[in-house]
Every structure is written in structure tokens, then in C-alpha cells.
Write a protein that holds these residues in place. Sequence first.
Motif, PDB file in Angstrom:
ATOM      1  N   HIS A 112       4.443  -0.555  17.697  1.00 31.79           N
ATOM      2  CA  HIS A 112       3.201   0.147  17.336  1.00 31.79           C
ATOM      3  C   HIS A 112       3.543   1.424  16.560  1.00 31.79           C
ATOM      4  CE1 HIS A 112      -0.841   2.035  18.818  1.00 31.79           C
ATOM      5  NE2 HIS A 112      -0.890   1.645  17.555  1.00 31.79           N
ATOM      6  N   PHE A 113       3.136   1.452  15.310  1.00 26.67           N
ATOM      7  CA  PHE A 113       3.429   2.606  14.447  1.00 26.67           C
ATOM      8  C   PHE A 113       2.132   3.100  13.814  1.00 26.67           C
ATOM      9  CE2 PHE A 113       7.364   0.302  14.784  1.00 26.67           C
ATOM     10  CZ  PHE A 113       8.341   1.283  14.834  1.00 26.67           C
ATOM     11  N   ILE A 114       1.877   4.379  13.982  1.00 29.53           N
ATOM     12  CA  ILE A 114       0.673   4.984  13.395  1.00 29.53           C
ATOM     13  C   ILE A 114       1.159   5.895  12.268  1.00 29.53           C
ATOM     14  CG2 ILE A 114      -1.342   6.438  13.846  1.00 29.53           C
ATOM     15  CD1 ILE A 114      -0.918   5.529  16.876  1.00 29.53           C
ATOM     16  N   LEU A 115       0.815   5.528  11.056  1.00 31.42           N
ATOM     17  CA  LEU A 115       1.414   6.198   9.899  1.00 31.42           C
ATOM     18  C   LEU A 115       0.348   6.821   8.999  1.00 31.42           C
ATOM     19  CD1 LEU A 115       4.072   3.465   8.942  1.00 31.42           C
ATOM     20  CD2 LEU A 115       4.275   5.300  10.625  1.00 31.42           C
ATOM     21  N   GLN A 116       0.561   8.082   8.683  1.00 33.02           N
ATOM     22  CA  GLN A 116      -0.302   8.758   7.692  1.00 33.02           C
ATOM     23  C   GLN A 116       0.624   9.281   6.605  1.00 33.02           C
ATOM     24  OE1 GLN A 116      -1.015  12.735   7.489  1.00 33.02           O
ATOM     25  NE2 GLN A 116      -1.414  11.901   5.451  1.00 33.02           N
ATOM     26  N   SER A 117       0.733   8.463   5.563  1.00 33.81           N
ATOM     27  CA  SER A 117       1.606   8.849   4.453  1.00 33.81           C
ATOM     28  C   SER A 117       0.783   9.541   3.370  1.00 33.81           C
ATOM     29  CB  SER A 117       2.281   7.607   3.879  1.00 33.81           C
ATOM     30  OG  SER A 117       2.852   7.921   2.634  1.00 33.81           O
ATOM     31  N   ASN A 118       1.443  10.469   2.679  1.00 33.55           N
ATOM     32  CA  ASN A 118       0.747  11.202   1.619  1.00 33.55           C
ATOM     33  C   ASN A 118       0.735  10.460   0.284  1.00 33.55           C
ATOM     34  OD1 ASN A 118       0.299  13.316   3.362  1.00 33.55           O
ATOM     35  ND2 ASN A 118       2.229  14.332   2.856  1.00 33.55           N
ATOM     36  N   ASN A 119       1.467   9.345   0.192  1.00 36.46           N
ATOM     37  CA  ASN A 119       1.529   8.661  -1.109  1.00 36.46           C
ATOM     38  C   ASN A 119       1.984   7.196  -0.949  1.00 36.46           C
ATOM     39  OD1 ASN A 119       4.312   8.749  -0.607  1.00 36.46           O
ATOM     40  ND2 ASN A 119       4.612  10.598  -1.816  1.00 36.46           N
ATOM     41  N   HIS A 120       1.986   6.479  -2.059  1.00 30.04           N
ATOM     42  CA  HIS A 120       2.531   5.102  -2.153  1.00 30.04           C
ATOM     43  C   HIS A 120       2.106   4.188  -0.988  1.00 30.04           C
ATOM     44  CE1 HIS A 120       4.850   6.740  -5.363  1.00 30.04           C
ATOM     45  NE2 HIS A 120       5.634   7.461  -4.590  1.00 30.04           N
ATOM     46  N   LEU A 121       0.803   4.054  -0.803  1.00 28.60           N
ATOM     47  CA  LEU A 121       0.326   3.265   0.338  1.00 28.60           C
ATOM     48  C   LEU A 121       0.552   1.761   0.144  1.00 28.60           C
ATOM     49  CD1 LEU A 121      -2.923   5.208   1.250  1.00 28.60           C
ATOM     50  CD2 LEU A 121      -0.617   5.439   2.189  1.00 28.60           C
ATOM     51  N   TYR A 122       0.547   1.316  -1.102  1.00 28.38           N
ATOM     52  CA  TYR A 122       0.851  -0.104  -1.369  1.00 28.38           C
ATOM     53  C   TYR A 122       2.260  -0.414  -0.871  1.00 28.38           C
ATOM     54  CZ  TYR A 122       2.210  -4.304  -3.898  1.00 28.38           C
ATOM     55  OH  TYR A 122       2.685  -5.555  -4.212  1.00 28.38           O
ATOM     56  N   LEU A 123       3.187   0.476  -1.243  1.00 28.64           N
ATOM     57  CA  LEU A 123       4.585   0.285  -0.853  1.00 28.64           C
ATOM     58  C   LEU A 123       4.716   0.308   0.680  1.00 28.64           C
ATOM     59  CD1 LEU A 123       7.598   0.158  -1.597  1.00 28.64           C
ATOM     60  CD2 LEU A 123       7.590   2.640  -1.814  1.00 28.64           C
ATOM     61  N   LEU A 124       4.030   1.246   1.306  1.00 25.91           N
ATOM     62  CA  LEU A 124       4.118   1.363   2.769  1.00 25.91           C
ATOM     63  C   LEU A 124       3.571   0.103   3.454  1.00 25.91           C
ATOM     64  CD1 LEU A 124       4.805   3.233   5.176  1.00 25.91           C
ATOM     65  CD2 LEU A 124       2.427   3.981   5.136  1.00 25.91           C
ATOM     66  N   ARG A 125       2.397  -0.338   3.019  1.00 22.79           N
ATOM     67  CA  ARG A 125       1.809  -1.543   3.642  1.00 22.79           C
ATOM     68  C   ARG A 125       2.723  -2.749   3.423  1.00 22.79           C
ATOM     69  NH1 ARG A 125      -3.059   0.493   1.046  1.00 22.79           N
ATOM     70  NH2 ARG A 125      -4.425   1.468   2.591  1.00 22.79           N
ATOM     71  N   THR A 126       3.220  -2.890   2.198  1.00 24.97           N
ATOM     72  CA  THR A 126       4.060  -4.055   1.878  1.00 24.97           C
ATOM     73  C   THR A 126       5.337  -4.042   2.718  1.00 24.97           C
ATOM     74  OG1 THR A 126       3.193  -3.875  -0.354  1.00 24.97           O
ATOM     75  CG2 THR A 126       5.059  -5.335  -0.063  1.00 24.97           C
ATOM     76  N   TYR A 127       5.918  -2.851   2.831  1.00 23.81           N
ATOM     77  CA  TYR A 127       7.170  -2.704   3.598  1.00 23.81           C
ATOM     78  C   TYR A 127       6.951  -3.070   5.068  1.00 23.81           C
ATOM     79  CZ  TYR A 127      11.264  -0.298   5.596  1.00 23.81           C
ATOM     80  OH  TYR A 127      12.417   0.002   6.274  1.00 23.81           O
ATOM     81  N   MET A 128       5.901  -2.546   5.657  1.00 30.60           N
ATOM     82  CA  MET A 128       5.654  -2.802   7.080  1.00 30.60           C
ATOM     83  C   MET A 128       5.327  -4.282   7.316  1.00 30.60           C
ATOM     84  SD  MET A 128       6.210  -0.009   8.710  1.00 30.60           S
ATOM     85  CE  MET A 128       5.467  -0.192  10.328  1.00 30.60           C
ATOM     86  N   VAL A 129       4.554  -4.866   6.417  1.00 34.46           N
ATOM     87  CA  VAL A 129       4.199  -6.291   6.555  1.00 34.46           C
ATOM     88  C   VAL A 129       5.462  -7.146   6.455  1.00 34.46           C
ATOM     89  CG1 VAL A 129       2.970  -8.201   5.415  1.00 34.46           C
ATOM     90  CG2 VAL A 129       1.795  -6.024   5.826  1.00 34.46           C
ATOM     91  N   LYS A 130       6.340  -6.772   5.525  1.00 38.29           N
ATOM     92  CA  LYS A 130       7.596  -7.524   5.358  1.00 38.29           C
ATOM     93  C   LYS A 130       8.431  -7.483   6.646  1.00 38.29           C
ATOM     94  CE  LYS A 130      11.818  -7.715   2.785  1.00 38.29           C
ATOM     95  NZ  LYS A 130      12.891  -6.866   2.383  1.00 38.29           N
TER      96      LYS A 130
END
Length: 219
Positions: A112-130
Motif C-alpha cells: 500500500h503506497f500513497i503517493l503525491q508527486s509534484n510531476n510526471h504522473l503518467y510515469l509514476l502510474r505506469t511505473y507502479m502498474v508495471k
Amino acid sequence: MKLMDRLEAVASFVWEDGRIIDVGSNHGYLCIYFALNKRKNDIIATDCNPKSLWEAEKNFKRYQVEDQIQMLVADGLLEIEIKPDDQIILAGMGTKTMMGILTPEILKKGNHFILQSNNHLYLLRTYMVKHGFKIAHEKVVYERQKYYVIIDFVRGMEDYSEIQLRYGPCLLKQNEMDYFTFLYEKKKAHMKQMTKSSLDLDSLIKEEVEQLKKIRENL
Ligand SMILES: C[S@@+](CC[C@H](N)C(=O)[O-])C[C@H]1O[C@@H](n2cnc3c(N)ncnc32)[C@H](O)[C@@H]1O
């Protein structure tokens, strides 16, 4: 204590059970909020910068919660033995910093990871899904003239379209029109600047699709 809306949104995704680990805790307000709200979770505040934790410690004492919060100077999660029911929070950082902390080994252990990133949300979502996560919830908060997106990742498999990865599957469902309008205006301004006077939308869209493909391939 009243939390900022951004951090309150982060806190809203935390469950009743399991340790709360706030990575990059800085001022420590999120941990104070959990302690003051008598959460039974163990709370750990970590930061790689000792000065940040000194500030946090002062705040813990001011709110008389220093006995309820464990403090740790550490680079990311390197000093912590992650347990399956830990809830790991990273807020107020960029995606690349987050990806440096959330290595594949760490992501194998946490659920369980709760993430609030300031940028590159596509990259973050893709990375976590991978790495075996799905998006349980998302919230967008407008505060101090900025939009913040908070994403609640839980272990699981789900297929997402490129559009969902870019704009957020939950945000799309929630129809967050103000946020999408803001993104659209930003993109339009950027495109205008790039092309100066002539706006060649087709080639810009193609270029963006190519960029997204590259990000994906390099993950
Ligand atoms: C902008 S602050 C965000 C503070 C708080 N999480 C919030 O959202 O308001 C970012 C914090 O992350 C810490 N940080 C950056 N990289 C880190 C790392 N690799 N490990 C631990 N903390 C880190 C910084 O020292 C800083 O205190």
C-alpha cells in the motif's frame, strides 16, 4: 491541528491497520495529525535530511506527541524492514525521486503506497502498474494556486489505457473538469510556445505519443 488540504487528502487514504511510514516527513505535520487523531497505527517519520527531522521533532514536542512517533534519518526506505501491512506515504517530491526510493525490491515487499508527486504522473502510474499495483483511489486538490494529485496504490492487476495512465482512471471517472481544463490550457500554452505562431497539432500529438512510448519502453 488543521492540516493543509493536500495532506488531509493524503491522510484520507490511510487505513486503520498497519504502520504508517511517512518518507520525506520534513515538518512532520502528517505524523502529528495521525498521533493527535489517536490512530492506533505505529507511526514512523523518516527523512534523509537531519535538519528536517530536527524541525519535525520540535513540532512533535510542541504538540506533545513525541512519544507516539518514531523518527529515523534515512535515505528513503533503506533502513526500514518493510512489512506487508505497512502504509507507505511519499508526498511533496518529484516522481523521479520517488522512483529512486521505491525500487523494485521495495515494491515487492509493500502492498500500500500513497503517493503525491509534484510531476510526471503518467510515469509514476505506469511505473507502479508495471510493478504490480493498481490505482484504488485518486484525489485532486487545488491549494495555493496549484493542483495536487494524490494517488492511492494497492497491490493488484488492472489494465489501463494510455489516457487513464495520463489523466488518472479515478480522476476521469470523477470527471475532475477544473483540473482537466487546467491541464488542457497548460498544454495549449506550451504548444503555442513551441510552435511560435503556427500550431501543427498533428505532429505535436504524434510527438507526444512517441514520447509516451519511449517512457514506457525505458521503464
Ligand atoms: C518538499 S518536502 C515534503 C514534505 C512533506 N512530505 C509534505 O508533503 O509536505 C520533501 C522532503 O523529502 C525529503 N527527501 C527527499 N529525498 C529523500 C530521500 N531519498 N529519502 C528521504 N527523504 C527524502 C527532503 O529532505 C524533504 O524534507
